[in-house]
Design an enzyme around this catalytic site. Structure first.
Site, PDB file in Angstrom:
ATOM      1  N   LYS A  42     -10.272   7.229 -18.394  1.00  0.00           N
ATOM      2  CA  LYS A  42     -10.679   7.816 -19.671  1.00  0.00           C
ATOM      3  C   LYS A  42      -9.490   7.874 -20.639  1.00  0.00           C
ATOM      4  O   LYS A  42      -9.025   6.844 -21.054  1.00  0.00           O
ATOM      5  CB  LYS A  42     -11.296   9.189 -19.426  1.00  0.00           C
ATOM      6  CG  LYS A  42     -12.298   9.220 -18.246  1.00  0.00           C
ATOM      7  CD  LYS A  42     -13.567   8.420 -18.489  1.00  0.00           C
ATOM      8  CE  LYS A  42     -14.412   8.203 -17.239  1.00  0.00           C
ATOM      9  NZ  LYS A  42     -14.804   9.400 -16.501  1.00  0.00           N
ATOM     10  N   ARG A  60       0.837  -1.206   0.000  1.00  0.00           N
ATOM     11  CA  ARG A  60       0.000   0.000   0.000  1.00  0.00           C
ATOM     12  C   ARG A  60       0.866   1.249   0.000  1.00  0.00           C
ATOM     13  O   ARG A  60       0.592   2.221  -0.693  1.00  0.00           O
ATOM     14  CB  ARG A  60      -0.956   0.001   1.207  1.00  0.00           C
ATOM     15  CG  ARG A  60      -1.621   1.365   1.441  1.00  0.00           C
ATOM     16  CD  ARG A  60      -2.870   1.320   2.313  1.00  0.00           C
ATOM     17  NE  ARG A  60      -2.794   0.410   3.431  1.00  0.00           N
ATOM     18  CZ  ARG A  60      -2.113   0.643   4.558  1.00  0.00           C
ATOM     19  NH1 ARG A  60      -1.449   1.775   4.727  1.00  0.00           N
ATOM     20  NH2 ARG A  60      -2.103  -0.265   5.523  1.00  0.00           N
ATOM     21  N   TYR A  73     -18.174  17.181 -13.207  1.00  0.00           N
ATOM     22  CA  TYR A  73     -18.566  15.775 -13.329  1.00  0.00           C
ATOM     23  C   TYR A  73     -19.574  15.424 -12.226  1.00  0.00           C
ATOM     24  O   TYR A  73     -19.425  15.848 -11.086  1.00  0.00           O
ATOM     25  CB  TYR A  73     -17.300  14.922 -13.215  1.00  0.00           C
ATOM     26  CG  TYR A  73     -17.566  13.444 -13.200  1.00  0.00           C
ATOM     27  CD1 TYR A  73     -17.976  12.781 -14.356  1.00  0.00           C
ATOM     28  CD2 TYR A  73     -17.418  12.695 -12.038  1.00  0.00           C
ATOM     29  CE1 TYR A  73     -18.233  11.427 -14.344  1.00  0.00           C
ATOM     30  CE2 TYR A  73     -17.658  11.334 -12.019  1.00  0.00           C
ATOM     31  CZ  TYR A  73     -18.070  10.709 -13.175  1.00  0.00           C
ATOM     32  OH  TYR A  73     -18.322   9.371 -13.155  1.00  0.00           O
ATOM     33  N   ASP A  81      -9.662  19.214 -12.609  1.00  0.00           N
ATOM     34  CA  ASP A  81      -9.936  17.905 -13.189  1.00  0.00           C
ATOM     35  C   ASP A  81      -9.566  18.034 -14.666  1.00  0.00           C
ATOM     36  O   ASP A  81     -10.272  18.676 -15.439  1.00  0.00           O
ATOM     37  CB  ASP A  81     -11.418  17.557 -12.995  1.00  0.00           C
ATOM     38  CG  ASP A  81     -11.749  16.160 -13.505  1.00  0.00           C
ATOM     39  OD1 ASP A  81     -11.057  15.686 -14.427  1.00  0.00           O
ATOM     40  OD2 ASP A  81     -12.702  15.558 -12.993  1.00  0.00           O
TER      41      ASP A  81
END
Ligand SMILES: *Cc1c(COP(=O)(O)O)cnc(C)c1O
Length: 385
Positions: free
Chosen positions: A202, A52, A105, A177
């Site tokens: 994306k 992690r 978004y 973003d």
């Protein structure tokens, strides 16, 4: 002198931070699935001790992300929303206030309006196409300015330098973003923005085959803050998906150039159709804010939104396109047609959607790598049904 020219951006995308494996010369970074690492001397900190906290495959990806955006550090997360969460929670505390781009978004909208208020963090939405509107939304406790440009799905353009200036005057952290243009066409840090965020699901990934997110910082202070959240909250990207994302990024330039070339033609074609009432695409000369976009970005992207004349036409289009996939998401090599009011922006109240122009006749097309003639034919036959 053997002074080498700096690489062009296209070459950097391919040969940048993680071109090959140092240990073997392999042209693909190995996947290290290990969760834990043998420690030679427990009194000393070693680079990798637990998966992690750090992973070599993820590290190669994170160095690539930083390089692509011109940042000082990159962080890979399990989704775009995990990135939004990490970047924002890294920098706010109870009592703080955020100003955000109004037509952001849908998932970001939900995070800002339904999630953060539980922790005493408030948000005001502003029309960031107009810096005066942003200024008017500021409060003494505003800590973060969260931008999205071009916005989703109306492709509205925000002036990044103007907002970096506003934030600088008020000691506010700026975030954007940057999913829609990707670093290939827009490097916000070079315009004074502090933190760039992506849904790497994306364009960065590009193949509709993974969910991932990215955060890239400009300063050491912000890098440390994001690193703390990444390790503490644990929304890390897996080694397997880190590898897949590295693989997708290699063709970022080729995909963006090719898909954009087609998007321009599709947008021009849509704008000429009698059944199309509005076409929203920054590559069209009449798009509001296009001059601002061309000052700060090197491309206009691959997403085109448009409205059709009647809800019946929209219904017929959605049910009869064959080549285009009716689906959520965007940025893949295959063209995707989506219906924001029922899909990406369903989390937004109807009244807010109406105010933003996200009507029941609005469609968003993410243009892929198909031949332009085939995309246009499919739309034409769908509209004619
Ligand atoms: C998809 C998307 C997100 C969310 O990313 P996930 O990877 O789905 O979590 C955030 N911002 C924009 C602009 C998006 O398109």
């Amino acid at each position: 002198m053997n002074q080498r020219q700096p690489l062009h951006y296209d070459s950097l995308v391919l040969h940048g931070a993680a071109a090959y494996d140092e240990a073997t010369g392999a042209l693909s970074i190995p996947i290290y699935p290990a969760s834990t690492y043998r420690q030679k001397d427990v009194s000393k900190r070693q680079e990798f001790d637990y998966g992690r906290s750090g992973n070599p495959t993820r590290k190669a990806l994170e160095a690539t992300l930083a390089m692509l955006e011109g940042g000082n550090a990159g962080f890979a997360f399990a989704s775009g929303m995990a990135s939004v969460h990490a970047a924002i929670t890294a920098l706010v505390k109870t009592g703080d206030h955020i100003v955000a781009t109004r037509d952001c978004y849908g998932g970001t909208y939900r995070f800002l309006t339904d999630f953060l208020p539980r922790f005493g963090v408030a948000c005001t939405f502003a029309d960031t196409t107009n810096p005066a509107d942003t200024r008017a939304a500021l409060r003494p406790e505003t800590r973060v300015l969260f931008l999205e440009s071009p916005s989703n799905p109306m492709l509205k353009i925000t002036d990044l330098s103007a907002h970096a200036q506003i934030a600088h005057e008020h000691g506010i952290v700026t975030m954007i973003d940057n999913t829609f243009l990707s670093p290939y066409y827009l490097r916000p840090i070079s315009h004074g923005i502090d933190i760039s965020i992506h849904s790497a699901t994306k364009f960065l990934g590009g193949h509709s085959d993974l969910i991932a997110g990215a955060v890239i910082t400009r300063t050491e202070e912000h890098a440390n803050a994001v690193r703390f959240v990444q390790n503490t909250c644990g929304g890390v990207l897996s080694p397997e998906n880190s590898w897949l994302l590295l693989r997708g990024i290699k063709t970022l330039g080729a995909r963006m150039r090719c898909q954009q070339e087609t998007a321009v033609k599709v947008a021009e074609w849509l704008a000429r159709q009698a059944w199309v009432t509005n076409t929203y695409y920054p590559g069209l000369t009449n798009h509001p804010g296009r001059d601002v976009l061309l000052r700060q970005a090197t491309g206009t992207g691959c997403v085109v939104s448009f409205t059709v004349d009647t809800p019946q036409r929209l219904g017929r289009l959605l049910s009869s396109v064959r080549l285009l996939s009716v689906a959520v998401s965007l940025g893949g090599v295959e063209s995707i047609l989506s219906y924001p009011a029922r899909m990406s922006h369903a989390a937004m109240p109807a009244a807010v959607r109406a105010e933003l122009g996200i009507t029941d006749t609005l469609l968003r097309l993410s243009v892929g790598l198909e031949a332009v003639e085939d995309i246009v034919d499919d739309l034409a036959q769908g509209a004619a049904q």
